[in-house]
Write an enzyme that holds these catalytic residues in place. Structure first.
Site, PDB file in Angstrom:
ATOM      1  N   THR A 186      16.002 -21.686  17.165  1.00 43.67           N
ATOM      2  CA  THR A 186      14.738 -22.358  17.925  1.00 43.67           C
ATOM      3  C   THR A 186      16.204 -23.396  18.787  1.00 43.67           C
ATOM      4  O   THR A 186      16.597 -24.338  18.123  1.00 43.67           O
ATOM      5  CB  THR A 186      13.876 -21.944  17.303  1.00 43.67           C
ATOM      6  OG1 THR A 186      12.965 -22.638  18.241  1.00 43.67           O
ATOM      7  CG2 THR A 186      13.852 -23.290  16.169  1.00 43.67           C
ATOM      8  N   ARG A 187      15.710 -23.718  20.459  1.00 42.28           N
ATOM      9  CA  ARG A 187      15.251 -24.657  20.294  1.00 42.28           C
ATOM     10  C   ARG A 187      14.095 -25.327  21.475  1.00 42.28           C
ATOM     11  O   ARG A 187      14.109 -26.440  22.137  1.00 42.28           O
ATOM     12  CB  ARG A 187      16.695 -24.862  21.764  1.00 42.28           C
ATOM     13  CG  ARG A 187      16.771 -23.621  22.525  1.00 42.28           C
ATOM     14  CD  ARG A 187      17.805 -24.366  23.321  1.00 42.28           C
ATOM     15  NE  ARG A 187      17.085 -23.750  25.015  1.00 42.28           N
ATOM     16  CZ  ARG A 187      17.732 -21.996  24.904  1.00 42.28           C
ATOM     17  NH1 ARG A 187      18.438 -21.365  24.051  1.00 42.28           N
ATOM     18  NH2 ARG A 187      17.792 -21.279  26.085  1.00 42.28           N
ATOM     19  N   HIS A 191       5.223 -21.950  19.487  1.00 41.35           N
ATOM     20  CA  HIS A 191       3.951 -21.172  19.938  1.00 41.35           C
ATOM     21  C   HIS A 191       3.818 -19.736  19.081  1.00 41.35           C
ATOM     22  O   HIS A 191       4.206 -19.460  18.064  1.00 41.35           O
ATOM     23  CB  HIS A 191       3.770 -20.855  21.247  1.00 41.35           C
ATOM     24  CG  HIS A 191       4.434 -20.041  22.022  1.00 41.35           C
ATOM     25  ND1 HIS A 191       4.853 -18.730  21.216  1.00 41.35           N
ATOM     26  CD2 HIS A 191       6.035 -19.666  23.157  1.00 41.35           C
ATOM     27  CE1 HIS A 191       5.717 -18.303  22.377  1.00 41.35           C
ATOM     28  NE2 HIS A 191       6.586 -18.363  22.939  1.00 41.35           N
ATOM     29  N   HIS A 194       6.335 -17.486  19.061  1.00 45.02           N
ATOM     30  CA  HIS A 194       7.151 -17.592  17.883  1.00 45.02           C
ATOM     31  C   HIS A 194       7.486 -17.477  16.330  1.00 45.02           C
ATOM     32  O   HIS A 194       7.568 -16.643  15.704  1.00 45.02           O
ATOM     33  CB  HIS A 194       8.242 -18.981  17.949  1.00 45.02           C
ATOM     34  CG  HIS A 194       8.585 -19.343  19.431  1.00 45.02           C
ATOM     35  ND1 HIS A 194       7.866 -20.094  19.938  1.00 45.02           N
ATOM     36  CD2 HIS A 194       9.154 -19.242  19.719  1.00 45.02           C
ATOM     37  CE1 HIS A 194       8.610 -20.614  20.892  1.00 45.02           C
ATOM     38  NE2 HIS A 194       9.492 -19.821  21.197  1.00 45.02           N
ATOM     39  N   ARG A 291      14.669 -12.522  23.677  1.00 46.38           N
ATOM     40  CA  ARG A 291      14.653 -12.056  24.379  1.00 46.38           C
ATOM     41  C   ARG A 291      15.565 -12.803  25.244  1.00 46.38           C
ATOM     42  O   ARG A 291      14.714 -13.849  24.924  1.00 46.38           O
ATOM     43  CB  ARG A 291      13.527 -11.218  25.146  1.00 46.38           C
ATOM     44  CG  ARG A 291      13.657 -11.081  26.886  1.00 46.38           C
ATOM     45  CD  ARG A 291      12.465 -11.126  28.002  1.00 46.38           C
ATOM     46  NE  ARG A 291      12.335 -11.473  29.085  1.00 46.38           N
ATOM     47  CZ  ARG A 291      12.569 -11.971  30.173  1.00 46.38           C
ATOM     48  NH1 ARG A 291      12.999 -12.736  29.761  1.00 46.38           N
ATOM     49  NH2 ARG A 291      12.978 -11.108  31.668  1.00 46.38           N
TER      50      ARG A 291
END
Length: 409
Positions: A186-187, A191, A194, A291
């Site tokens: 992740t970066r 929310h 996730h 995605r």
């Protein structure tokens, strides 16, 4: 601590060396990107690399996505220089922020066509692509050679809470009794979409283990590196992911947070492979790919980072990919779904990053169906403490942000 990747036996070791005559060496003051890469090489995040690539290695990686010995490697790691009084065979002292950081043994000085790197690695030469822009801005020559750290790193708050070397990751996994570990790249600030992805991935990675025995863990490994205006600030990303387990939305029994120092190249499918290799080096057994993983703009198709694994042999990559599709909140189902799992596509409420950012910028608390209230509160605290009042990267943040780490004298 060893690991097997591809056709080679790769030792995960910490490349740290005592050197008392650093002041006698020729010096190069390096930028943050190279400093971060040296740290990642030295601690084994980028194993089997022991330094920056020579011509043969760059050429093989660019053309074949492999090192000359056949080991899978997707992105060239290169040390660029402007013309200097440096010769092959020199040992050079590398300083960062004016202090000793590392040494490099110059095995080779060479040139390579930067535009060709862009064409092969990023599939475009468009200067608007951040990876292309970075590559084309490199100096005219490159140094190939092994590197060693020569100074201690002191990580600043809040990074010090989440720094683990690859060896330390494996030790923590063993202490927790985890047999399988799924990596979540992740970066972004999390929310609920996730959160759903992490929990779904946990079940997928758990496979044949009993669900009532928490022997599968989720490693949220945040990428800390170059930031662009409008990105979430690094401190907020770490602290908000920590809030998910702190407030019980994902149990601490199955959740661990750490970070890797790396400037994203946004190389789409090739960077997906690199992320898998890094998390394999940390000891993970599975990796989530969603995605547009590691993509930017419209340079790659939405699931191109999934498709590339069709061409990778299991013996080349000791980590199992978990492919997840885009999800959304379905008001009719009352939960998070995707276009395959429910038939209410016309009523879906997407997790729009731009919409969420605009809501946050207006200091409006998102609904709990979009972002947990404690996560939002943590985000706002991080903005006040680290972002000069803003949870997103600004010019002020880039100019005055706290360094990730400091160096000893």
């Amino acid at each position: 601590m060893t690991q097997y990747i591809g056709h080679g036996r790769v030792e995960i070791v910490e490349r740290i060396k005592e050197i008392n005559d650093f002041n006698e060496l020729k010096k190069i003051e390096i930028r943050r990107q190279l400093a971060h890469e040296i740290v990642s090489i030295a601690y084994g995040f980028l194993s089997p690399l022991r330094g920056f690539m020579n011509y043969e290695e760059v050429d093989s990686v660019v053309k074949e996505m492999r090192l000359p010995n056949g080991i899978l490697w997707p992105i060239p790691l290169i040390f660029d220089i402007i013309d200097r009084e440096i010769r092959e065979g020199d040992v050079i002292g590398l300083t960062y922020m004016g202090k000793p950081l590392a040494i490099i043994k110059v095995d080779e000085i060479f040139k390579y066509d930067k535009k060709y790197i862009a064409e092969k690695v990023y599939k475009t030469t468009d200067i608007k692509h951040p990876g292309v822009r970075r590559t084309l801005n490199y100096g005219d020559k490159f140094i190939g050679g092994e590197v060693w750290l020569v100074n201690k790193l002191k990580f600043n708050e809040p990074y010090n809470r989440f720094w683990l070397t690859p060896i330390q990751h494996r030790e923590v996994f063993k202490q927790k009794g985890w047999k399988k570990i799924v990596a979540f790249q992740t970066r972004n600030v999390p929310h609920t979409g996730h959160e759903y992805l992490m929990k779904y991935a946990w079940f997928a990675a758990n496979e044949n283990l009993k669900v009532d025995e928490p022997r599968t863990g989720i490693l949220v490994n945040v990428v800390i590196g170059e930031k662009r205006i409008g990105d979430y600030i690094d401190e907020a990303i770490l602290l908000t992911h920590d809030a998910l387990s702190k407030y019980g939305y994902i149990s601490k029994r199955v959740h661990l947070l750490s970070f890797t120092l790396w400037d994203m190249r946004y190389a789409g499918p090739r960077e997906a492979i690199l992320h898998a290799i890094i998390r394999s080096n940390l000891g993970c057994t599975h990796h989530v790919f969603g995605r547009d993983h590691a993509g930017v703009g419209n340079y790659y198709s939405p699931y191109e980072a999934h498709e590339i694994f069709d061409y990778i042999s299991e013996k080349d990559l000791l980590i199992k990919p978990i492919f997840l599709r885009e999800n959304y909140y379905c008001p009719k189902c009352g939960g998070i779904e995707n276009e395959i799992l429910c038939d209410h596509k016309d009523e879906k409420q997407e997790f729009s990053g731009s919409l969420l950012r605009s809501i946050i910028m207006d200091e409006v608390k998102p609904t709990k169906m979009v972002m947990r209230p404690e996560v939002y509160d943590t985000l706002m605290r991080a903005a006040r403490e680290y972002g000069f009042g803003n949870p997103f990267v600004t010019e002020e943040y880039l100019k005055n942000r706290r360094n990730v780490f400091e160096l000893g004298d």
